[in-house]
Design a protein around this motif. Structure first.
Motif, PDB file in Angstrom:
ATOM      1  N   THR A  11       0.953  -1.209  -0.174  1.00 14.00           N
ATOM      2  CA  THR A  11      -0.130  -0.048   0.061  1.00 14.00           C
ATOM      3  C   THR A  11       0.936   1.256  -0.008  1.00 14.00           C
ATOM      4  O   THR A  11       0.540   2.283   0.356  1.00 14.00           O
ATOM      5  CB  THR A  11      -0.766   0.104   1.036  1.00 14.00           C
ATOM      6  OG1 THR A  11      -0.243   0.022   2.349  1.00 14.00           O
ATOM      7  CG2 THR A  11      -2.067  -1.130   1.177  1.00 14.00           C
ATOM      8  N   THR A  12       2.134   1.091  -0.495  1.00 14.33           N
ATOM      9  CA  THR A  12       2.902   2.160  -0.247  1.00 14.33           C
ATOM     10  C   THR A  12       2.746   3.249  -1.430  1.00 14.33           C
ATOM     11  O   THR A  12       2.459   2.886  -2.432  1.00 14.33           O
ATOM     12  CB  THR A  12       4.467   2.003  -0.681  1.00 14.33           C
ATOM     13  OG1 THR A  12       4.780   0.999   0.460  1.00 14.33           O
ATOM     14  CG2 THR A  12       5.487   2.919  -0.586  1.00 14.33           C
ATOM     15  N   PRO A  13       2.293   4.611  -1.053  1.00 10.30           N
ATOM     16  CA  PRO A  13       2.071   5.315  -2.100  1.00 10.30           C
ATOM     17  C   PRO A  13       2.984   5.895  -2.823  1.00 10.30           C
ATOM     18  O   PRO A  13       3.888   6.636  -2.164  1.00 10.30           O
ATOM     19  CB  PRO A  13       1.159   6.639  -1.223  1.00 10.30           C
ATOM     20  CG  PRO A  13       1.615   6.683   0.088  1.00 10.30           C
ATOM     21  CD  PRO A  13       2.278   4.983   0.413  1.00 10.30           C
ATOM     22  N   ILE A  14       3.077   5.920  -4.083  1.00 11.95           N
ATOM     23  CA  ILE A  14       4.022   6.298  -5.146  1.00 11.95           C
ATOM     24  C   ILE A  14       3.539   7.998  -5.188  1.00 11.95           C
ATOM     25  O   ILE A  14       4.389   8.780  -5.214  1.00 11.95           O
ATOM     26  CB  ILE A  14       4.124   5.696  -6.376  1.00 11.95           C
ATOM     27  CG1 ILE A  14       4.872   4.149  -6.218  1.00 11.95           C
ATOM     28  CG2 ILE A  14       4.942   6.578  -7.380  1.00 11.95           C
ATOM     29  CD1 ILE A  14       4.969   3.485  -7.286  1.00 11.95           C
ATOM     30  N   LEU A  15       2.321   7.935  -5.629  1.00 12.27           N
ATOM     31  CA  LEU A  15       1.693   9.481  -5.672  1.00 12.27           C
ATOM     32  C   LEU A  15       0.384   9.575  -4.739  1.00 12.27           C
ATOM     33  O   LEU A  15      -0.328   8.661  -4.709  1.00 12.27           O
ATOM     34  CB  LEU A  15       1.247   9.331  -7.257  1.00 12.27           C
ATOM     35  CG  LEU A  15       0.485  10.729  -7.718  1.00 12.27           C
ATOM     36  CD1 LEU A  15       1.473  11.887  -7.711  1.00 12.27           C
ATOM     37  CD2 LEU A  15      -0.265  10.562  -8.899  1.00 12.27           C
ATOM     38  N   LYS A  16       0.462  10.761  -4.172  1.00 18.54           N
ATOM     39  CA  LYS A  16      -0.684  10.934  -3.186  1.00 18.54           C
ATOM     40  C   LYS A  16      -1.082  12.448  -3.466  1.00 18.54           C
ATOM     41  O   LYS A  16      -0.244  13.145  -3.323  1.00 18.54           O
ATOM     42  CB  LYS A  16      -0.021  10.673  -1.667  1.00 18.54           C
ATOM     43  CG  LYS A  16      -1.169  10.845  -0.715  1.00 18.54           C
ATOM     44  CD  LYS A  16      -0.988  10.412   0.662  1.00 18.54           C
ATOM     45  CE  LYS A  16      -2.039  10.599   1.669  1.00 18.54           C
ATOM     46  NZ  LYS A  16      -3.134   9.665   1.353  1.00 18.54           N
ATOM     47  N   ILE A  17      -2.355  12.440  -3.754  1.00 24.81           N
ATOM     48  CA  ILE A  17      -2.890  13.881  -4.018  1.00 24.81           C
ATOM     49  C   ILE A  17      -3.975  14.025  -2.938  1.00 24.81           C
ATOM     50  O   ILE A  17      -4.825  13.486  -2.667  1.00 24.81           O
ATOM     51  CB  ILE A  17      -3.597  13.797  -5.387  1.00 24.81           C
ATOM     52  CG1 ILE A  17      -2.431  13.636  -6.381  1.00 24.81           C
ATOM     53  CG2 ILE A  17      -4.166  15.014  -5.646  1.00 24.81           C
ATOM     54  CD1 ILE A  17      -3.059  13.729  -8.057  1.00 24.81           C
ATOM     55  N   SER A  18      -3.997  15.362  -2.323  1.00 29.05           N
ATOM     56  CA  SER A  18      -4.973  15.623  -1.383  1.00 29.05           C
ATOM     57  C   SER A  18      -5.480  17.077  -1.664  1.00 29.05           C
ATOM     58  O   SER A  18      -4.641  18.060  -1.658  1.00 29.05           O
ATOM     59  CB  SER A  18      -4.214  15.675   0.168  1.00 29.05           C
ATOM     60  OG  SER A  18      -3.705  14.330   0.296  1.00 29.05           O
ATOM     61  N   GLY A  19      -6.658  17.027  -1.816  1.00 27.05           N
ATOM     62  CA  GLY A  19      -7.328  18.567  -1.992  1.00 27.05           C
ATOM     63  C   GLY A  19      -6.844  19.232  -3.009  1.00 27.05           C
ATOM     64  O   GLY A  19      -6.836  20.512  -3.318  1.00 27.05           O
ATOM     65  N   LEU A  20      -6.621  18.618  -4.340  1.00 28.47           N
ATOM     66  CA  LEU A  20      -6.204  19.165  -5.630  1.00 28.47           C
ATOM     67  C   LEU A  20      -7.303  20.089  -6.109  1.00 28.47           C
ATOM     68  O   LEU A  20      -8.357  19.680  -6.305  1.00 28.47           O
ATOM     69  CB  LEU A  20      -5.713  18.277  -6.531  1.00 28.47           C
ATOM     70  CG  LEU A  20      -4.991  18.712  -7.634  1.00 28.47           C
ATOM     71  CD1 LEU A  20      -3.752  19.411  -7.472  1.00 28.47           C
ATOM     72  CD2 LEU A  20      -4.797  17.592  -8.807  1.00 28.47           C
ATOM     73  N   LYS A  21      -6.865  21.387  -6.541  1.00 29.83           N
ATOM     74  CA  LYS A  21      -7.889  22.334  -6.892  1.00 29.83           C
ATOM     75  C   LYS A  21      -6.829  22.956  -8.325  1.00 29.83           C
ATOM     76  O   LYS A  21      -5.777  23.379  -8.030  1.00 29.83           O
ATOM     77  CB  LYS A  21      -8.171  23.328  -6.033  1.00 29.83           C
ATOM     78  CG  LYS A  21      -9.079  22.843  -4.797  1.00 29.83           C
ATOM     79  CD  LYS A  21      -9.453  23.935  -4.034  1.00 29.83           C
ATOM     80  CE  LYS A  21     -10.314  23.506  -3.004  1.00 29.83           C
ATOM     81  NZ  LYS A  21     -10.662  24.595  -2.146  1.00 29.83           N
ATOM     82  N   VAL A  22      -7.439  22.986  -9.464  1.00 29.39           N
ATOM     83  CA  VAL A  22      -6.814  23.743 -10.517  1.00 29.39           C
ATOM     84  C   VAL A  22      -8.111  24.641 -11.171  1.00 29.39           C
ATOM     85  O   VAL A  22      -9.208  24.045 -11.461  1.00 29.39           O
ATOM     86  CB  VAL A  22      -6.321  22.657 -11.699  1.00 29.39           C
ATOM     87  CG1 VAL A  22      -5.586  23.239 -12.748  1.00 29.39           C
ATOM     88  CG2 VAL A  22      -5.402  21.592 -10.960  1.00 29.39           C
ATOM     89  N   ALA A  23      -7.467  25.931 -11.412  1.00 25.57           N
ATOM     90  CA  ALA A  23      -8.590  26.755 -11.893  1.00 25.57           C
ATOM     91  C   ALA A  23      -8.118  27.327 -13.156  1.00 25.57           C
ATOM     92  O   ALA A  23      -6.556  27.771 -13.272  1.00 25.57           O
ATOM     93  CB  ALA A  23      -8.781  27.867 -11.197  1.00 25.57           C
ATOM     94  N   TYR A  24      -8.881  27.700 -14.089  1.00 32.05           N
ATOM     95  CA  TYR A  24      -8.553  28.342 -15.393  1.00 32.05           C
ATOM     96  C   TYR A  24      -9.264  29.704 -15.374  1.00 32.05           C
ATOM     97  O   TYR A  24     -10.444  29.513 -15.587  1.00 32.05           O
ATOM     98  CB  TYR A  24      -9.110  27.669 -16.906  1.00 32.05           C
ATOM     99  CG  TYR A  24      -8.406  26.242 -16.986  1.00 32.05           C
ATOM    100  CD1 TYR A  24      -7.040  26.389 -17.723  1.00 32.05           C
ATOM    101  CD2 TYR A  24      -8.894  25.109 -16.620  1.00 32.05           C
ATOM    102  CE1 TYR A  24      -6.432  25.190 -18.020  1.00 32.05           C
ATOM    103  CE2 TYR A  24      -8.155  23.799 -16.879  1.00 32.05           C
ATOM    104  CZ  TYR A  24      -6.815  23.864 -17.562  1.00 32.05           C
ATOM    105  OH  TYR A  24      -6.263  22.908 -17.937  1.00 32.05           O
TER     106      TYR A  24
END
Length: 241
Positions: A3-16
């Protein structure tokens, strides 16, 4: 499976501008996993990949191999093993297949191993070996997709991001591309796959996230989502009673 996370994203927000394209999503890819992100056009899938690879500004937290990606540029992330095959392939059309593969290894200085990896790519993609000296711009769409994937693998990625690898390809070529995706994963490369062909993506993946209007609306084991009535109705084109 670890279960080792290589990629961990938390609360990702992107705006244009004033448009919030990604609205605070959580997502992770663990070691040895193939994770897929599915959703309709405009759901925010490609935007998410571009944020992960430093091509767009973002808010929230992205960690790769336990380290924050905040403030890092794309070339820095690439050197750390975070590699993306973009939508549209982006091969160097006036270079040969072999030259494209060498460009994929430009961050490396182990020349002998690079040559070995070229042969490994030719074993994985026999069509490319047959056309090794051919200009990339003269290849079919499917062959260019194979080349784009092979070029990315030449950098020996610790995580491979694939953005719509089946787009614009014939059904036969789509099946071949997905077989390669499964083979690459089986050989030990973790993958985050963005794909419109939800059925094939879910069949290939270990886990999946469903993205709708910038939000994760469902997540879980890919096989379970493949048989979920809501997913089948919305993304597999099936009428579910």
């Amino acid at each position: 499976m670890t279960t080792t996370p290589i990629l961990k994203i938390s609360g990702l927000k992107v705006a244009y501008g004033g448009i919030q394209a990604v609205k605070g999503i959580d997502l992770e890819v663990r070691a040895n996993e193939l994770v897929t992100l599915i959703g309709a056009n405009g759901a925010g899938k490609t935007t998410t990949l571009k944020a992960i690879t430093g091509l767009l500004s973002w808010a929230g937290e992205i960690q790769f191999l336990g380290q924050s990606c905040s403030g890092q540029q794309s070339f820095e992330l690439l050197r750390q093993g975070l590699v993306m095959v973009p939508e549209g392939r982006g091969v160097f059309k006036l270079m040969s297949i072999t030259e494209n593969l060498l460009m994929g290894a430009y961050t490396r200085n182990d020349e002998a191993e690079v040559r070995n990896d070229i042969e490994r790519m030719f074993a994985l993609f026999p069509r490319l070996k047959e056309r090794a000296t051919q200009l990339a711009g003269t290849l079919s769409g499917g062959e260019q997709q194979m080349l784009a994937m092979a070029r990315a693998l030449m950098s020996r990625p610790k995580l491979l991001l694939l953005d719509e690898p089946s787009m614009g390809l014939s059904p036969i070529m789509v099946e071949k591309i997905f077989q390669v995706v499964r083979d690459v994963h089986a050989q030990g490369t973790p993958i985050l796959l963005v794909e419109q062909n939800a059925r094939l993506a879910l069949q290939a993946a270990n886990r999946a996230y469903v993205l709708d209007s910038g939000e994760v609306t469902m997540q879980g084991e890919a096989n379970q989502l493949l048989h979920d009535p809501k997913v089948r109705a919305a993304y597999l084109g099936e009428e579910v009673a």
